[in-house]
Design a protein around this motif. Structure first.
Motif, PDB file in Angstrom:
ATOM      1  N   GLU A   1       9.574 -11.638  -7.850  1.00  0.00           N
ATOM      2  CA  GLU A   1      10.624 -11.397  -6.859  1.00  0.00           C
ATOM      3  C   GLU A   1      10.713  -9.951  -6.360  1.00  0.00           C
ATOM      4  OE1 GLU A   1      14.065 -12.812  -8.901  1.00  0.00           O
ATOM      5  OE2 GLU A   1      13.597 -14.922  -8.531  1.00  0.00           O
ATOM      6  N   PRO A   2       9.627  -9.372  -5.878  1.00  0.00           N
ATOM      7  CA  PRO A   2       9.758  -8.057  -5.232  1.00  0.00           C
ATOM      8  C   PRO A   2      10.463  -8.203  -3.889  1.00  0.00           C
ATOM      9  CG  PRO A   2       7.556  -8.913  -4.900  1.00  0.00           C
ATOM     10  CD  PRO A   2       8.246  -9.881  -5.818  1.00  0.00           C
ATOM     11  N   GLU A   3      11.099  -7.159  -3.437  1.00  0.00           N
ATOM     12  CA  GLU A   3      11.711  -7.179  -2.106  1.00  0.00           C
ATOM     13  C   GLU A   3      10.610  -7.064  -1.056  1.00  0.00           C
ATOM     14  OE1 GLU A   3      15.058  -4.615  -1.370  1.00  0.00           O
ATOM     15  OE2 GLU A   3      15.443  -4.437  -3.527  1.00  0.00           O
ATOM     16  N   ILE A   4      10.638  -7.936  -0.074  1.00  0.00           N
ATOM     17  CA  ILE A   4       9.615  -7.940   0.975  1.00  0.00           C
ATOM     18  C   ILE A   4      10.293  -7.913   2.336  1.00  0.00           C
ATOM     19  CG2 ILE A   4       7.740  -9.259   2.032  1.00  0.00           C
ATOM     20  CD1 ILE A   4       7.144 -10.394  -0.771  1.00  0.00           C
ATOM     21  N   HIS A   5       9.883  -6.965   3.167  1.00  0.00           N
ATOM     22  CA  HIS A   5      10.445  -6.822   4.515  1.00  0.00           C
ATOM     23  C   HIS A   5       9.303  -6.930   5.527  1.00  0.00           C
ATOM     24  CE1 HIS A   5      14.571  -5.443   3.384  1.00  0.00           C
ATOM     25  NE2 HIS A   5      13.933  -5.209   2.244  1.00  0.00           N
ATOM     26  N   LEU A   6       9.382  -7.940   6.404  1.00  0.00           N
ATOM     27  CA  LEU A   6       8.371  -8.176   7.422  1.00  0.00           C
ATOM     28  C   LEU A   6       8.838  -7.650   8.774  1.00  0.00           C
ATOM     29  CD1 LEU A   6       7.454 -11.855   6.446  1.00  0.00           C
ATOM     30  CD2 LEU A   6       6.337  -9.757   5.677  1.00  0.00           C
ATOM     31  N   ASN A   7       7.905  -7.589   9.723  1.00  0.00           N
ATOM     32  CA  ASN A   7       8.220  -7.117  11.087  1.00  0.00           C
ATOM     33  C   ASN A   7       8.866  -5.732  11.071  1.00  0.00           C
ATOM     34  OD1 ASN A   7       7.304  -9.246  12.800  1.00  0.00           O
ATOM     35  ND2 ASN A   7       9.007 -10.505  12.062  1.00  0.00           N
ATOM     36  N   GLU A   8       8.368  -4.869  10.220  1.00  0.00           N
ATOM     37  CA  GLU A   8       8.957  -3.532  10.080  1.00  0.00           C
ATOM     38  C   GLU A   8       7.829  -2.513   9.915  1.00  0.00           C
ATOM     39  OE1 GLU A   8      12.349  -1.241   7.370  1.00  0.00           O
ATOM     40  OE2 GLU A   8      12.007  -3.399   7.158  1.00  0.00           O
ATOM     41  N   THR A   9       7.917  -1.414  10.640  1.00  0.00           N
ATOM     42  CA  THR A   9       6.860  -0.404  10.636  1.00  0.00           C
ATOM     43  C   THR A   9       7.401   0.926  10.117  1.00  0.00           C
ATOM     44  OG1 THR A   9       5.838  -1.438  12.564  1.00  0.00           O
ATOM     45  CG2 THR A   9       5.162   0.805  12.047  1.00  0.00           C
ATOM     46  N   VAL A  10       6.674   1.544   9.184  1.00  0.00           N
ATOM     47  CA  VAL A  10       7.045   2.877   8.702  1.00  0.00           C
ATOM     48  C   VAL A  10       6.597   3.889   9.736  1.00  0.00           C
ATOM     49  CG1 VAL A  10       6.706   4.600   6.905  1.00  0.00           C
ATOM     50  CG2 VAL A  10       6.899   2.180   6.285  1.00  0.00           C
TER      51      VAL A  10
ATOM     52  N   GLY B   1       1.329  -5.289   3.472  1.00  0.00           N
ATOM     53  CA  GLY B   1       1.449  -6.549   2.748  1.00  0.00           C
ATOM     54  C   GLY B   1       0.207  -7.408   2.832  1.00  0.00           C
ATOM     55  N   GLY B   2      -0.974  -6.781   2.828  1.00  0.00           N
ATOM     56  CA  GLY B   2      -2.218  -7.536   2.743  1.00  0.00           C
ATOM     57  C   GLY B   2      -2.454  -7.976   1.307  1.00  0.00           C
TER      58      GLY B   2
ATOM     59  N   SER C   1       8.275   7.194  -5.204  1.00  0.00           N
ATOM     60  CA  SER C   1       6.831   7.211  -4.995  1.00  0.00           C
ATOM     61  C   SER C   1       6.454   6.166  -3.950  1.00  0.00           C
ATOM     62  CB  SER C   1       6.079   6.953  -6.311  1.00  0.00           C
ATOM     63  OG  SER C   1       6.409   5.673  -6.826  1.00  0.00           O
ATOM     64  N   ILE C   2       5.241   6.282  -3.434  1.00  0.00           N
ATOM     65  CA  ILE C   2       4.773   5.426  -2.345  1.00  0.00           C
ATOM     66  C   ILE C   2       3.333   5.007  -2.619  1.00  0.00           C
ATOM     67  CG2 ILE C   2       4.224   5.333   0.130  1.00  0.00           C
ATOM     68  CD1 ILE C   2       6.357   7.539   0.527  1.00  0.00           C
ATOM     69  N   ILE C   3       3.026   3.756  -2.328  1.00  0.00           N
ATOM     70  CA  ILE C   3       1.633   3.305  -2.309  1.00  0.00           C
ATOM     71  C   ILE C   3       1.325   2.818  -0.902  1.00  0.00           C
ATOM     72  CG2 ILE C   3      -0.016   1.566  -3.096  1.00  0.00           C
ATOM     73  CD1 ILE C   3       1.253   1.628  -5.811  1.00  0.00           C
ATOM     74  N   ILE C   4       0.295   3.391  -0.295  1.00  0.00           N
ATOM     75  CA  ILE C   4      -0.125   2.991   1.048  1.00  0.00           C
ATOM     76  C   ILE C   4      -1.274   1.990   0.908  1.00  0.00           C
ATOM     77  CG2 ILE C   4      -1.071   3.764   3.258  1.00  0.00           C
ATOM     78  CD1 ILE C   4       0.221   6.500   2.673  1.00  0.00           C
TER      79      ILE C   4
ATOM     80  N   VAL D   1       8.185  -4.000  -0.552  1.00  0.00           N
ATOM     81  CA  VAL D   1       7.010  -4.049   0.316  1.00  0.00           C
ATOM     82  C   VAL D   1       7.474  -4.023   1.765  1.00  0.00           C
ATOM     83  CG1 VAL D   1       4.986  -5.382   1.019  1.00  0.00           C
ATOM     84  CG2 VAL D   1       5.708  -5.399  -1.373  1.00  0.00           C
ATOM     85  N   ILE D   2       6.830  -3.187   2.579  1.00  0.00           N
ATOM     86  CA  ILE D   2       7.125  -3.125   4.011  1.00  0.00           C
ATOM     87  C   ILE D   2       5.850  -3.493   4.767  1.00  0.00           C
ATOM     88  CG2 ILE D   2       7.864  -1.679   5.944  1.00  0.00           C
ATOM     89  CD1 ILE D   2       9.397   0.039   3.961  1.00  0.00           C
ATOM     90  N   GLU D   3       5.935  -4.556   5.575  1.00  0.00           N
ATOM     91  CA  GLU D   3       4.781  -5.070   6.313  1.00  0.00           C
ATOM     92  C   GLU D   3       5.123  -5.136   7.799  1.00  0.00           C
ATOM     93  OE1 GLU D   3       1.724  -6.398   8.067  1.00  0.00           O
ATOM     94  OE2 GLU D   3       1.505  -6.015   5.917  1.00  0.00           O
ATOM     95  N   SER D   4       4.222  -4.617   8.632  1.00  0.00           N
ATOM     96  CA  SER D   4       4.486  -4.560  10.073  1.00  0.00           C
ATOM     97  C   SER D   4       4.331  -5.910  10.771  1.00  0.00           C
ATOM     98  CB  SER D   4       3.555  -3.543  10.737  1.00  0.00           C
ATOM     99  OG  SER D   4       2.204  -3.932  10.586  1.00  0.00           O
ATOM    100  N   LEU D   5       3.541  -6.818  10.202  1.00  0.00           N
ATOM    101  CA  LEU D   5       3.358  -8.132  10.809  1.00  0.00           C
ATOM    102  C   LEU D   5       4.486  -9.084  10.407  1.00  0.00           C
ATOM    103  CD1 LEU D   5      -0.500  -8.564  10.243  1.00  0.00           C
ATOM    104  CD2 LEU D   5       0.677  -7.751  12.300  1.00  0.00           C
TER     105      LEU D   5
END
Length: 335
Positions: free
Chosen positions: A79-88, A13-14, A111-114, A33-37
């Motif tokens: 309004e995309p779905e955003i999930h924080l504090n989560e690591t793939v 999520g940068g 599909s996936i975008i890294i 979106v999955i963001e680890s921070l």
């Protein structure tokens, strides 16, 4: 595990990941979106929020924190779905989808975008036994409050863009400013170095920081030693700002089967990795001639999204420009 299948999962999520989510929603993709921070913005928000950025199209200058705020404001429209504090943690390829295992759940996507950037990061610290005594006080690695350097004696260590950019930022407001670099030549943008040489900044080259001591009036004494020479000198300062770069790790990429090399993922002209349906953008993506700029990543995001959507929905005609992209979205129908 949820039976819901997403069109696209964006890992990271940068700035580039945020814009990829915005564009994916403009393409009416079901995206997450999955963001680890614990916040969006990545390295810009965490390390350089106060830094001025000069190479974003349309902005003569913008601070890092304002750039992230604008990107978040832009993506909230869609309004995309955003999930924080989560690591793939794991990616498993199935026949028609990918199964992602995160630190909290499992989910499925076509599909996936890294967009993980440089991965987990921390500053490259000054390697002196006495450094810890001053860290967080006179010795700093990040700028959280630029005003703290007003009318102060400041020493900046480093020879890259970050060190020179901060020196330009503080050249007028600091009482005195010295920049220390181990080489005569700087790695920073030539135009920035030329501008800095026109300020009151004192260039201490080629010198290394050899020691630190407490000085009077809560200052720090910075001891310098000439590289390949015997000259020594000392500088007394209110603050020492060290910009030696970032230590990063993308070690988790090795388990994802993407042929990652040195923390970078090779991609083709469509931004696709060695695995069909998985794309990489931003600083984590590697190809000949790649330039690691935020602006570059902003251009790569639509490429990856459009190629992913064309693969998933070949019958859809790709719109030519943004007005066509959003005209059928409910929130824009009356605009």
């Amino acid at each position: 595990m949820s039976c819901e299948v997403y069109d696209l999962i964006i890992i990271g999520g940068g700035p580039v990941g945020i814009f990829a989510a915005t564009y994916a929603k403009m393409r009416q993709a079901k995206v997450q979106v999955i963001e680890s921070l614990d916040q969006l913005g990545g390295q810009v928000a965490t390390l350089f929020s106060a830094k001025k950025i000069y190479d974003i199209p349309g902005y003569p200058m913008i601070k890092g924190t304002n750039l992230i705020q604008n990107l978040i404001k832009q993506t909230k429209q869609f309004e995309p779905e955003i999930h924080l504090n989560e690591t793939v943690q794991k990616i498993d390829q199935k026949t028609d989808f990918f199964k992602l295992t995160t630190s909290q759940r499992q989910l499925m996507t076509k599909s996936i975008i890294i967009a993980t950037g440089i991965g987990a990061f921390q500053p490259r610290k000054l390697k002196l036994p006495e450094s810890a005594t001053f860290e967080g006080k006179q010795l700093q690695y990040f700028v959280n409050d630029p005003d703290q350097f007003n009318d102060k004696d400041l020493v900046i260590a480093g020879g890259g863009d970050s060190a020179v950019d901060w020196a330009l930022e503080f050249a007028d407001q600091a009482k005195s400013l010295h920049i220390v670099h181990r080489r005569k030549n700087f790695r920073a943008l030539e135009s920035s170095v030329a501008r800095l040489k026109k300020t009151k900044t004192v260039f201490e080259t080629p010198y290394l920081i050899s020691g630190l001591k407490a000085a009077k009036q809560q200052q720090i004494q910075v001891q310098l030693k000439e590289v390949r020479g015997e000259k020594q000198k000392t500088l007394n300062a209110d603050y020492l700002l060290v910009n030696y770069g970032i230590i990063s790790s993308n070690k988790y990429l090795n388990a994802w089967g993407l042929n990652a090399q040195h923390g970078l993922i090779p991609v083709d002209s469509t931004m696709q990795t060695a695995v069909k349906g998985i794309y990489a953008i931003g600083d984590v993506a590697s190809y000949p001639g790649k330039l690691n700029l935020i602006a570059t990543g902003f251009g790569e995001a639509p490429l990856a999204v459009n190629n992913a959507m064309n693969m998933l929905y070949p019958e859809r005609r790709q719109p030519a420009h943004s007005t066509q992209l959003v005209k059928n979205l409910p929130q824009f129908k009356n605009n």
